[in-house]
Design an enzyme around this catalytic site. Sequence first.
Site, PDB file in Angstrom:
ATOM      1  N   ASN A 146      27.961  67.703 -30.362  1.00 27.95           N
ATOM      2  CA  ASN A 146      29.293  67.697 -29.748  1.00 27.95           C
ATOM      3  C   ASN A 146      29.533  69.105 -29.203  1.00 27.95           C
ATOM      4  OD1 ASN A 146      31.960  67.582 -29.052  1.00 27.95           O
ATOM      5  ND2 ASN A 146      32.685  66.874 -31.046  1.00 27.95           N
TER       6      ASN A 146
ATOM      7  N   ARG B 100      28.121  63.524 -27.706  1.00 26.14           N
ATOM      8  CA  ARG B 100      29.491  63.083 -27.471  1.00 26.14           C
ATOM      9  C   ARG B 100      29.912  63.562 -26.083  1.00 26.14           C
ATOM     10  NH1 ARG B 100      35.075  65.921 -28.739  1.00 26.14           N
ATOM     11  NH2 ARG B 100      36.399  64.189 -28.123  1.00 26.14           N
TER      12      ARG B 100
ATOM     13  N   HIS C 268      39.339  58.911 -27.916  1.00 24.98           N
ATOM     14  CA  HIS C 268      39.056  58.574 -29.323  1.00 24.98           C
ATOM     15  C   HIS C 268      38.359  57.211 -29.435  1.00 24.98           C
ATOM     16  CE1 HIS C 268      42.805  61.151 -30.483  1.00 24.98           C
ATOM     17  NE2 HIS C 268      41.697  61.875 -30.692  1.00 24.98           N
TER      18      HIS C 268
ATOM     19  N   ARG D  72      50.781  68.684 -28.362  1.00 28.70           N
ATOM     20  CA  ARG D  72      50.994  67.987 -27.085  1.00 28.70           C
ATOM     21  C   ARG D  72      52.282  67.163 -27.136  1.00 28.70           C
ATOM     22  NH1 ARG D  72      45.378  65.576 -27.487  1.00 28.70           N
ATOM     23  NH2 ARG D  72      43.979  67.251 -26.867  1.00 28.70           N
TER      24      ARG D  72
ATOM     25  N   GLU E  59      32.993  59.809 -36.480  1.00 28.62           N
ATOM     26  CA  GLU E  59      32.548  59.719 -35.095  1.00 28.62           C
ATOM     27  C   GLU E  59      31.064  60.053 -34.949  1.00 28.62           C
ATOM     28  OE1 GLU E  59      36.281  61.862 -34.341  1.00 28.62           O
ATOM     29  OE2 GLU E  59      36.281  60.900 -32.370  1.00 28.62           O
TER      30      GLU E  59
END
Length: 398
Positions: A7, A91, A180, A241, A385
């Site tokens: 990643n 990823r 996601h 956010r 993940e």
Amino acid sequence: MKILVINCGSSSLKFQLINSDDDTVMAKGLCERIGSEGSQMEYAANGGEKEIIKVDMPDHAAAAENVINTLIDKDKGVIGDLSQIDAVGHRIVHGGEKFASSVIIDDEVIKAIEECNDLAPLHNPANIVGIKACMKVMPNIPQCGVFDTAFHQTMPKKAYLYGIPYEYYEKYKVRKYGFHGTSHSYVSKRAAEILGIPYENSKIVVCHLGNGASICGVLNGKSIDTSMGLTPLDGLIMGTRSGSFDPAVIEFLMNKENKSISEIMTELNKKSGVLSLAGIGSSDFRDITKEMLAGNERAEMTIDTFCYKVAQYIGAYMTAMHGLDAIVFTAGLGENNFRVRKKISSYFDYLGVEIDDEANSHDRTEIVISKESSKIKVIQVPTNEELKIAQETMELLK
Ligand code: ADP
């Protein structure tokens, strides 16, 4: 088989070497400050203590080389040589409309990923740098790409279109993509397995609640809607956010505060969310919860507001699916904050959702947290993940 999961960020490279025979993590680590002074690698093998290795990494190829050298090192390593790695799974954040599933990477795929760079200018270029670095260091090992957006490519048009001039969709593919996806896919499937319901005939809402947070409606194993949009800014109120709000606010604030669009966008991405709502200088729910317990009303309002939005999305996707079998909680908050799980679930008491407080007191474990009698099941499933990327990579090799 052994799969190396990568990643890659703009100055970092996270990795895990996964033995897919028994899904164990043989080694994992993080190369940081790549390209600047003081670059270093965190490394842990076989679930042991992590150590910090100071090493000069002028670019990502040097970082990839360093990862390999450590994995085959006589003392620290976990494999004899490079040939024991069967494939690398990368990823990749944005696959646009081009990628509805994982792929084996070749030059054409790299070009197609590059064409999605506009959609994720901070992430995709870094992902590509990581792919090229691994191709250079491991030229004979298959490289696979697993996209955050791919799982959501099953969304129907009515879910992904925005009500803005249609030509922007036609010209620039401006639409909802969602993120996601690797987590939503892994966690919804695990939930169905644990609950003993057939995945291909199930109605599940996954609440991935971390610093970045999104909700996904998964109907019969396929994403039918999700809360993030063209970018991860949309949807829920997150750590820093804003989530969604009236877009006219942007022009209003630019005029009132005499700020540029990029200043406002930075505020919406980095200075909003629970960080600004709670006003305690932290976006971490542990700190916000502590404040709430000490009587800070703004902290309580923040948690209330966060949970309210999550509940609204669950309600929306339940409607989209004409019903609901299970609500699944995952990621930092979903796996570690019993109050948030309980508060969100309580909105669905009218549908017969009942939380078992004892079960809900357990964190970071696969556990059904609703009572036996609950009409809709509520379950906690830690996301993984990296494991999902390794599984997808294995599938491609077959
Ligand atoms: P990211 O999106 O950065 O991966 P995480 O999934 O780590 O985010 O989630 C971060 C949030 O999860 C924080 O608000 C934090 O409070 C919460 N969290 C993470 N770990 C724990 C923990 N062990 N106990 C309580 N809360 C936690």
